[in-house]
Design a protein around this motif. Sequence first.
Motif, mmCIF file in Angstrom:
data_model
loop_
_atom_site.group_PDB
_atom_site.id
_atom_site.type_symbol
_atom_site.label_atom_id
_atom_site.label_comp_id
_atom_site.label_asym_id
_atom_site.label_seq_id
_atom_site.Cartn_x
_atom_site.Cartn_y
_atom_site.Cartn_z
ATOM 1 N N ALA A 17 -8.323 -11.527 -0.128
ATOM 2 C CA ALA A 17 -8.960 -10.991 -1.337
ATOM 3 C C ALA A 17 -10.388 -10.533 -1.051
ATOM 4 O O ALA A 17 -10.858 -9.540 -1.622
ATOM 5 C CB ALA A 17 -8.958 -12.039 -2.448
ATOM 6 N N LEU A 18 -11.084 -11.235 -0.169
ATOM 7 C CA LEU A 18 -12.439 -10.835 0.200
ATOM 8 C C LEU A 18 -12.426 -9.460 0.866
ATOM 9 O O LEU A 18 -13.255 -8.592 0.547
ATOM 10 C CB LEU A 18 -13.060 -11.870 1.130
ATOM 11 N N PHE A 19 -11.493 -9.246 1.773
ATOM 12 C CA PHE A 19 -11.384 -7.944 2.430
ATOM 13 C C PHE A 19 -11.022 -6.851 1.427
ATOM 14 O O PHE A 19 -11.541 -5.734 1.493
ATOM 15 C CB PHE A 19 -10.341 -8.005 3.547
ATOM 16 N N VAL A 20 -10.133 -7.177 0.495
ATOM 17 C CA VAL A 20 -9.758 -6.211 -0.544
ATOM 18 C C VAL A 20 -10.971 -5.853 -1.397
ATOM 19 O O VAL A 20 -11.203 -4.677 -1.713
ATOM 20 C CB VAL A 20 -8.628 -6.783 -1.425
ATOM 21 N N PHE A 21 -11.746 -6.860 -1.775
ATOM 22 C CA PHE A 21 -12.940 -6.651 -2.595
ATOM 23 C C PHE A 21 -13.903 -5.669 -1.924
ATOM 24 O O PHE A 21 -14.379 -4.714 -2.556
ATOM 25 C CB PHE A 21 -13.627 -7.997 -2.823
ATOM 26 N N VAL A 22 -14.163 -5.868 -0.649
ATOM 27 C CA VAL A 22 -15.084 -4.980 0.075
ATOM 28 C C VAL A 22 -14.468 -3.590 0.241
ATOM 29 O O VAL A 22 -15.121 -2.565 -0.016
ATOM 30 C CB VAL A 22 -15.424 -5.578 1.458
ATOM 31 N N ALA A 23 -13.196 -3.536 0.615
ATOM 32 C CA ALA A 23 -12.540 -2.257 0.878
ATOM 33 C C ALA A 23 -12.499 -1.366 -0.349
ATOM 34 O O ALA A 23 -12.674 -0.139 -0.250
ATOM 35 C CB ALA A 23 -11.124 -2.495 1.398
ATOM 36 N N LEU A 24 -12.299 -1.959 -1.525
ATOM 37 C CA LEU A 24 -12.152 -1.158 -2.737
ATOM 38 C C LEU A 24 -13.465 -0.525 -3.195
ATOM 39 O O LEU A 24 -13.451 0.336 -4.071
ATOM 40 C CB LEU A 24 -11.547 -2.007 -3.860
ATOM 41 N N TYR A 25 -14.578 -0.930 -2.611
ATOM 42 C CA TYR A 25 -15.835 -0.233 -2.890
ATOM 43 C C TYR A 25 -15.944 1.054 -2.064
ATOM 44 O O TYR A 25 -16.805 1.889 -2.328
ATOM 45 C CB TYR A 25 -17.037 -1.141 -2.611
ATOM 46 N N PHE A 26 -15.062 1.198 -1.079
ATOM 47 C CA PHE A 26 -15.082 2.384 -0.226
ATOM 48 C C PHE A 26 -13.852 3.268 -0.419
ATOM 49 O O PHE A 26 -13.908 4.476 -0.209
ATOM 50 C CB PHE A 26 -15.181 1.965 1.253
ATOM 51 N N VAL A 27 -12.734 2.658 -0.815
ATOM 52 C CA VAL A 27 -11.486 3.406 -1.020
ATOM 53 C C VAL A 27 -11.018 3.163 -2.446
ATOM 54 O O VAL A 27 -10.735 2.020 -2.823
ATOM 55 C CB VAL A 27 -10.395 2.957 -0.030
ATOM 56 N N LYS A 28 -10.929 4.217 -3.237
ATOM 57 C CA LYS A 28 -10.482 4.093 -4.626
ATOM 58 C C LYS A 28 -8.963 4.054 -4.665
ATOM 59 O O LYS A 28 -8.295 4.960 -4.177
ATOM 60 C CB LYS A 28 -11.005 5.271 -5.456
ATOM 61 N N ALA A 29 -8.421 2.983 -5.233
ATOM 62 C CA ALA A 29 -6.965 2.877 -5.370
ATOM 63 C C ALA A 29 -6.448 4.068 -6.157
ATOM 64 O O ALA A 29 -6.922 4.356 -7.266
ATOM 65 C CB ALA A 29 -6.592 1.569 -6.066
ATOM 66 N N GLY A 30 -5.463 4.758 -5.598
ATOM 67 C CA GLY A 30 -5.067 6.061 -6.119
ATOM 68 C C GLY A 30 -4.118 6.061 -7.291
ATOM 69 O O GLY A 30 -3.049 6.680 -7.234
ATOM 70 N N TYR A 31 -4.470 5.377 -8.365
ATOM 71 C CA TYR A 31 -3.676 5.475 -9.588
ATOM 72 C C TYR A 31 -4.612 5.766 -10.748
ATOM 73 O O TYR A 31 -5.837 5.656 -10.636
ATOM 74 C CB TYR A 31 -2.862 4.204 -9.837
ATOM 75 N N GLY A 32 -4.033 6.178 -11.883
ATOM 76 C CA GLY A 32 -4.865 6.532 -13.027
ATOM 77 C C GLY A 32 -5.699 7.760 -12.725
ATOM 78 O O GLY A 32 -5.235 8.729 -12.136
ATOM 79 N N MET A 33 -6.970 7.718 -13.122
ATOM 80 C CA MET A 33 -7.854 8.867 -12.948
ATOM 81 C C MET A 33 -8.182 9.163 -11.487
ATOM 82 O O MET A 33 -8.718 10.219 -11.162
ATOM 83 C CB MET A 33 -9.159 8.651 -13.729
#
Length: 256
Positions: A17-33
């Motif tokens: 979860a820590l790695f996911v937390f950091v990664a998502l500030y650089f890669v936007k999960a591609g759903y929704g807008m």
Amino acid sequence: MELEKFHWFLIVMSVVALFVFVALYFVKAGYGMFRTSSWGLSINNRLAWMLMEAPVFVVMFWLWGHSGVGLSIPVYVFFLLFQLHYFQRSFVFPFLMKGKSRMPLAIVAMGVVFNVLNGLMQGGGLFYFAPDGLYEGGWSYFEQPHAVAGLLLFAAGMGINLHSDHVIRHLRRPGDTKHYLPVGGLYRYVTSANYFGELVEWAGFAVLTASPAAWVFVWWTFANLVPRADAIHKRYREEFGDEAVGKRKRVIPFIY
């Protein structure tokens, strides 16, 4: 699974979860807008949400059924609260959605994997590996201060989440595909009030159950939603301007 292995499972999930937390500030999960063609094949949003969320509902039901816990209070109440959320998220929420949005299969697959693992975490923590004596006392368990606080937080969080989703669903008229800035309710204070509601809801569940597995889920919820709330906040400022967004925070009123 043995108790020691279950504890290691929780530790590994927390680190991931820590790695996911950091990664998502650089890669936007591609759903929704944030959905783009670079995420590959996609499917109907309603079907995607059902496929993605239903596994945790099924896993929890299976683990409960094979645990021997049965209707034992308070664990049965915990089970019902958890299933209430995921019944709504899996089998009601998708059919309330409007528009013809799509979700990448890659996102669906990641969601399925996490929800299966989370079902194993929560079912394990409640039905198989709870400390001896923690859930004794029947209904009197809910007279304890932490249980009262947890129930109130869970109910408040679910209410905020459902109301916020309602606000988002009614931003557009049929056929409209534009983005709008949500207003009303907790959207007066944050730009992702639905995420705030979910954080409060699962924090309440963790307080109520006093389960380490539930707290790992809170951490996962935070790690997944807070970076996305930051991305949404920035997108709103780009689209609608600083004046329109005003002093609203991202996800936690008056804080962040």
